[in-house]
Motif scaffolding. Sequence first.
Motif, PDB file in Angstrom:
ATOM      1  N   PRO A 129      11.764 -16.520  14.839  1.00 19.07           N
ATOM      2  CA  PRO A 129      11.839 -15.540  16.061  1.00 19.07           C
ATOM      3  C   PRO A 129      13.247 -15.025  16.160  1.00 19.07           C
ATOM      4  O   PRO A 129      13.426 -14.119  16.537  1.00 19.07           O
ATOM      5  CB  PRO A 129      11.327 -16.447  17.253  1.00 19.07           C
ATOM      6  N   LEU A 130      14.162 -16.126  15.821  1.00 21.37           N
ATOM      7  CA  LEU A 130      15.549 -15.784  15.936  1.00 21.37           C
ATOM      8  C   LEU A 130      15.976 -14.628  14.851  1.00 21.37           C
ATOM      9  O   LEU A 130      16.926 -13.768  15.249  1.00 21.37           O
ATOM     10  CB  LEU A 130      16.283 -16.807  15.754  1.00 21.37           C
ATOM     11  N   VAL A 131      15.317 -14.620  13.771  1.00 21.27           N
ATOM     12  CA  VAL A 131      15.700 -13.440  12.852  1.00 21.27           C
ATOM     13  C   VAL A 131      15.009 -12.346  13.102  1.00 21.27           C
ATOM     14  O   VAL A 131      15.799 -11.241  13.075  1.00 21.27           O
ATOM     15  CB  VAL A 131      15.100 -13.873  11.426  1.00 21.27           C
ATOM     16  N   VAL A 132      14.065 -12.261  13.849  1.00 25.72           N
ATOM     17  CA  VAL A 132      13.224 -11.031  14.488  1.00 25.72           C
ATOM     18  C   VAL A 132      14.031 -10.554  15.562  1.00 25.72           C
ATOM     19  O   VAL A 132      14.420  -9.228  15.680  1.00 25.72           O
ATOM     20  CB  VAL A 132      11.658 -11.430  14.655  1.00 25.72           C
TER      21      VAL A 132
ATOM     22  N   ASP B 131      12.952   8.054  14.370  1.00 24.29           N
ATOM     23  CA  ASP B 131      11.933   8.425  14.959  1.00 24.29           C
ATOM     24  C   ASP B 131      11.079   7.213  14.711  1.00 24.29           C
ATOM     25  O   ASP B 131      10.607   7.129  13.567  1.00 24.29           O
ATOM     26  CB  ASP B 131      11.166   9.503  14.652  1.00 24.29           C
ATOM     27  N   VAL B 132      10.732   6.365  15.646  1.00 24.22           N
ATOM     28  CA  VAL B 132       9.756   5.160  15.567  1.00 24.22           C
ATOM     29  C   VAL B 132       8.628   5.163  16.370  1.00 24.22           C
ATOM     30  O   VAL B 132       7.898   4.357  16.593  1.00 24.22           O
ATOM     31  CB  VAL B 132      10.562   4.039  15.717  1.00 24.22           C
ATOM     32  N   GLY B 133       8.230   6.439  16.831  1.00 23.16           N
ATOM     33  CA  GLY B 133       7.241   6.553  17.516  1.00 23.16           C
ATOM     34  C   GLY B 133       7.152   5.543  18.682  1.00 23.16           C
ATOM     35  O   GLY B 133       7.833   5.372  19.679  1.00 23.16           O
ATOM     36  N   TRP B 134       5.651   5.245  19.068  1.00 24.57           N
ATOM     37  CA  TRP B 134       5.494   4.186  20.315  1.00 24.57           C
ATOM     38  C   TRP B 134       6.106   2.624  19.792  1.00 24.57           C
ATOM     39  O   TRP B 134       6.019   1.906  20.732  1.00 24.57           O
ATOM     40  CB  TRP B 134       4.014   4.235  20.529  1.00 24.57           C
ATOM     41  N   LEU B 135       6.624   2.581  18.504  1.00 20.75           N
ATOM     42  CA  LEU B 135       7.553   1.213  18.363  1.00 20.75           C
ATOM     43  C   LEU B 135       8.894   1.254  18.954  1.00 20.75           C
ATOM     44  O   LEU B 135       9.591   0.423  18.451  1.00 20.75           O
ATOM     45  CB  LEU B 135       7.282   0.845  17.136  1.00 20.75           C
ATOM     46  N   ARG B 136       9.214   2.272  19.758  1.00 18.56           N
ATOM     47  CA  ARG B 136      10.657   2.380  20.461  1.00 18.56           C
ATOM     48  C   ARG B 136      10.782   1.367  21.370  1.00 18.56           C
ATOM     49  O   ARG B 136       9.862   0.875  22.090  1.00 18.56           O
ATOM     50  CB  ARG B 136      10.528   3.679  21.120  1.00 18.56           C
ATOM     51  N   LEU B 137      11.999   0.806  21.050  1.00 21.94           N
ATOM     52  CA  LEU B 137      12.512  -0.257  21.996  1.00 21.94           C
ATOM     53  C   LEU B 137      12.938   0.193  23.114  1.00 21.94           C
ATOM     54  O   LEU B 137      13.458   1.339  23.393  1.00 21.94           O
ATOM     55  CB  LEU B 137      13.503  -1.133  21.256  1.00 21.94           C
TER      56      LEU B 137
ATOM     57  N   LEU C 271       7.685 -11.583   2.710  1.00 20.73           N
ATOM     58  CA  LEU C 271       8.321 -11.308   1.149  1.00 20.73           C
ATOM     59  C   LEU C 271       8.728 -10.072   1.146  1.00 20.73           C
ATOM     60  O   LEU C 271       9.962  -9.965   0.397  1.00 20.73           O
ATOM     61  CB  LEU C 271       7.161 -11.781  -0.040  1.00 20.73           C
ATOM     62  N   PHE C 272       8.277  -9.291   1.655  1.00 19.75           N
ATOM     63  CA  PHE C 272       8.680  -7.689   1.456  1.00 19.75           C
ATOM     64  C   PHE C 272       9.975  -7.611   2.456  1.00 19.75           C
ATOM     65  O   PHE C 272      11.109  -7.136   1.976  1.00 19.75           O
ATOM     66  CB  PHE C 272       7.698  -6.723   2.164  1.00 19.75           C
ATOM     67  N   GLN C 273      10.148  -8.418   3.659  1.00 18.66           N
ATOM     68  CA  GLN C 273      11.230  -8.142   4.564  1.00 18.66           C
ATOM     69  C   GLN C 273      12.472  -8.909   3.798  1.00 18.66           C
ATOM     70  O   GLN C 273      13.722  -8.595   3.589  1.00 18.66           O
ATOM     71  CB  GLN C 273      11.034  -8.837   5.960  1.00 18.66           C
TER      72      GLN C 273
ATOM     73  N   PHE D 175      15.442   2.262   3.090  1.00 16.69           N
ATOM     74  CA  PHE D 175      15.168   0.807   3.438  1.00 16.69           C
ATOM     75  C   PHE D 175      15.162   0.378   5.031  1.00 16.69           C
ATOM     76  O   PHE D 175      14.501  -0.274   5.232  1.00 16.69           O
ATOM     77  CB  PHE D 175      16.862   0.179   2.933  1.00 16.69           C
ATOM     78  N   TYR D 176      15.841   1.442   5.871  1.00 18.72           N
ATOM     79  CA  TYR D 176      15.890   1.242   7.401  1.00 18.72           C
ATOM     80  C   TYR D 176      14.422   1.279   7.778  1.00 18.72           C
ATOM     81  O   TYR D 176      13.902   0.516   8.387  1.00 18.72           O
ATOM     82  CB  TYR D 176      16.735   1.968   7.820  1.00 18.72           C
ATOM     83  N   THR D 177      13.877   2.502   7.334  1.00 12.94           N
ATOM     84  CA  THR D 177      12.556   2.699   7.583  1.00 12.94           C
ATOM     85  C   THR D 177      11.415   1.824   7.291  1.00 12.94           C
ATOM     86  O   THR D 177      10.763   1.226   8.037  1.00 12.94           O
ATOM     87  CB  THR D 177      11.948   4.267   7.097  1.00 12.94           C
ATOM     88  N   ALA D 178      11.605   1.069   6.016  1.00 15.89           N
ATOM     89  CA  ALA D 178      10.630   0.082   5.480  1.00 15.89           C
ATOM     90  C   ALA D 178      10.662  -1.165   6.141  1.00 15.89           C
ATOM     91  O   ALA D 178       9.819  -1.849   6.416  1.00 15.89           O
ATOM     92  CB  ALA D 178      10.893   0.049   4.176  1.00 15.89           C
ATOM     93  N   HIS D 179      12.137  -1.624   6.283  1.00 12.20           N
ATOM     94  CA  HIS D 179      12.419  -2.689   7.066  1.00 12.20           C
ATOM     95  C   HIS D 179      12.098  -2.734   8.392  1.00 12.20           C
ATOM     96  O   HIS D 179      11.612  -3.737   8.886  1.00 12.20           O
ATOM     97  CB  HIS D 179      13.973  -3.067   6.868  1.00 12.20           C
ATOM     98  N   TYR D 180      12.120  -1.813   9.128  1.00  6.84           N
ATOM     99  CA  TYR D 180      11.909  -1.754  10.673  1.00  6.84           C
ATOM    100  C   TYR D 180      10.312  -1.586  10.986  1.00  6.84           C
ATOM    101  O   TYR D 180       9.785  -2.637  11.616  1.00  6.84           O
ATOM    102  CB  TYR D 180      12.284  -0.240  11.238  1.00  6.84           C
ATOM    103  N   PHE D 181       9.609  -0.981   9.914  1.00  8.97           N
ATOM    104  CA  PHE D 181       8.327  -0.789  10.341  1.00  8.97           C
ATOM    105  C   PHE D 181       7.618  -2.377   9.701  1.00  8.97           C
ATOM    106  O   PHE D 181       6.632  -2.939  10.161  1.00  8.97           O
ATOM    107  CB  PHE D 181       7.314   0.117   9.754  1.00  8.97           C
ATOM    108  N   GLY D 182       8.105  -2.774   8.659  1.00  8.61           N
ATOM    109  CA  GLY D 182       7.790  -4.041   8.138  1.00  8.61           C
ATOM    110  C   GLY D 182       8.005  -5.136   8.902  1.00  8.61           C
ATOM    111  O   GLY D 182       7.264  -5.900   9.028  1.00  8.61           O
TER     112      GLY D 182
END
Length: 449
Positions: free
Chosen positions: A64-67, A88-94, A162-164, A182-189
Amino acid sequence: MPAPDPSTQDPADTGRYGAPRRLWRALDRHRPPGTDTVTRGWRSPLRGPWLTSVYGLALLVTLPLVVVTGLLDYAAYAPRFGQAFPTDVGWLRLPYFDWPTRPAWLFRLTQGLHVGLGIVIVPVVLAKLWSVIPKLFDWPPARSVAQVLERLSLLLLVGGILFQIATGLLNIQYAYVFGFDFYTAHYFGAWVFTAALVVHVVLKLPRLVTALRSRSPGAELRTPVAATRPEPPDPDGLVPARPGPPTVGRRGALALVGGGSLLLAALTVGQSFDGPLRRTAWLLPRGQDPGGGPNGFPVNRSVAAAGVRPEETGAAWRLTLRGGGTTATLDRAALLAMPQHTARLPIACVEGWSTVQTWTGVRLRDLAALAGVPEPASAHVRSLERTGLFRQATLQGNQVRDPDSLLALRVNGADLSADHGFPARIIVPALPGVHCTKWVSGIDFRADG
Ligand SMILES: Nc1nc2c(c(=O)[nH]1)N[C@H]1C(S)=C(S)[C@@H](COP(=O)(O)O)O[C@H]1N2
Ligand SMILES: [Mo]
């Protein structure tokens, strides 16, 4: 086809769900050749719910700390200015909020924890996967809808972590070998993994608690190899049916994993510190000796790599300030003639390394006043760089107004070196390194955000 053996006939096979049941039974009898030989080879007497749960507990505390620190790193980029990656992260916007400027080490802490913990947990993740790997070969693969859903969530969980880890580690090594951003993959991942983690924790928490209570850690740490016994058979089938003799005790297994984590920590933490300690970060590109002198600290992108030419940063250089309808143009001498302020502040790169230096220059709020915007709500900073993601940045109002926020001209008592952004660069407390723009050519102050 042989006639069905009546001794394996189940009365339920003829009921309402008879057909699917018969299918599972058929699958059960037709386990793919080889898989049982593989799983029979896994006979470690250490495998069992207790050991799995100890690794699980370690991850339950750290993941949880890493996330959270990862998401905070994203938020620190001020996504409302459209400058966080991915944009643009759609509805995953913080939810948007102003990243604070205090404590000045805030971003150094969040990015350091995210990258540092992400590295250190690798042995624990591998050990946890080792402890449950026979489950991967569970046969038949699908017994019930609930089991299929659980296995799917596990696929996302294991695949996700493993992907992250893989993308994160490659990124901090500057090895952009993947064919995607990288950023897109790591964010949605991160979101996929987090969702799977929540499901997994909800499903397994009761079992984790029971398993942890089933043995005393103290006793386990005192048990020698020869006295190591398998755990009693468990409903999940983690304990092997025919355990082999122990070659290492639970104490040894935990020491191996803990030692691996400590070793990784020892070979990476140096990247967050200056002085001789930095050279201990053997595993990281920023662990190398940055040289001595006032400008002897890591360079993210050199002036040559940025394509900024010497004639652009010499006598011909001008800083253009815009705001409330006026434009002010200053050369370096004019900036040096303004009140100078000195602050000891970090540069913290999202890729994990950080450094703390003593910067001297003109307060951004003084430049805002000069541009006719005494109460700036934001500022857009441009550099001499023509291409590259970090040639420009937008700062929030609180970041412009902080008394330690500088257009730095000097570092540690000397002029900035060309690689560190001569003639002038941005330094703001707790600002992500990416936005500490080097080779600044202009700043636009806005009164309205
Ligand atoms: N113009 C410009 N400024 C930039 C960058 C860049 O690529 N171009 N990189 C940024 C990043 S990612 C970091 S971490 C810091 C590092 O500053 P340093 O190289 O002086 O240590 O500079 C920032 N400033
Ligand atoms: Mo960076």
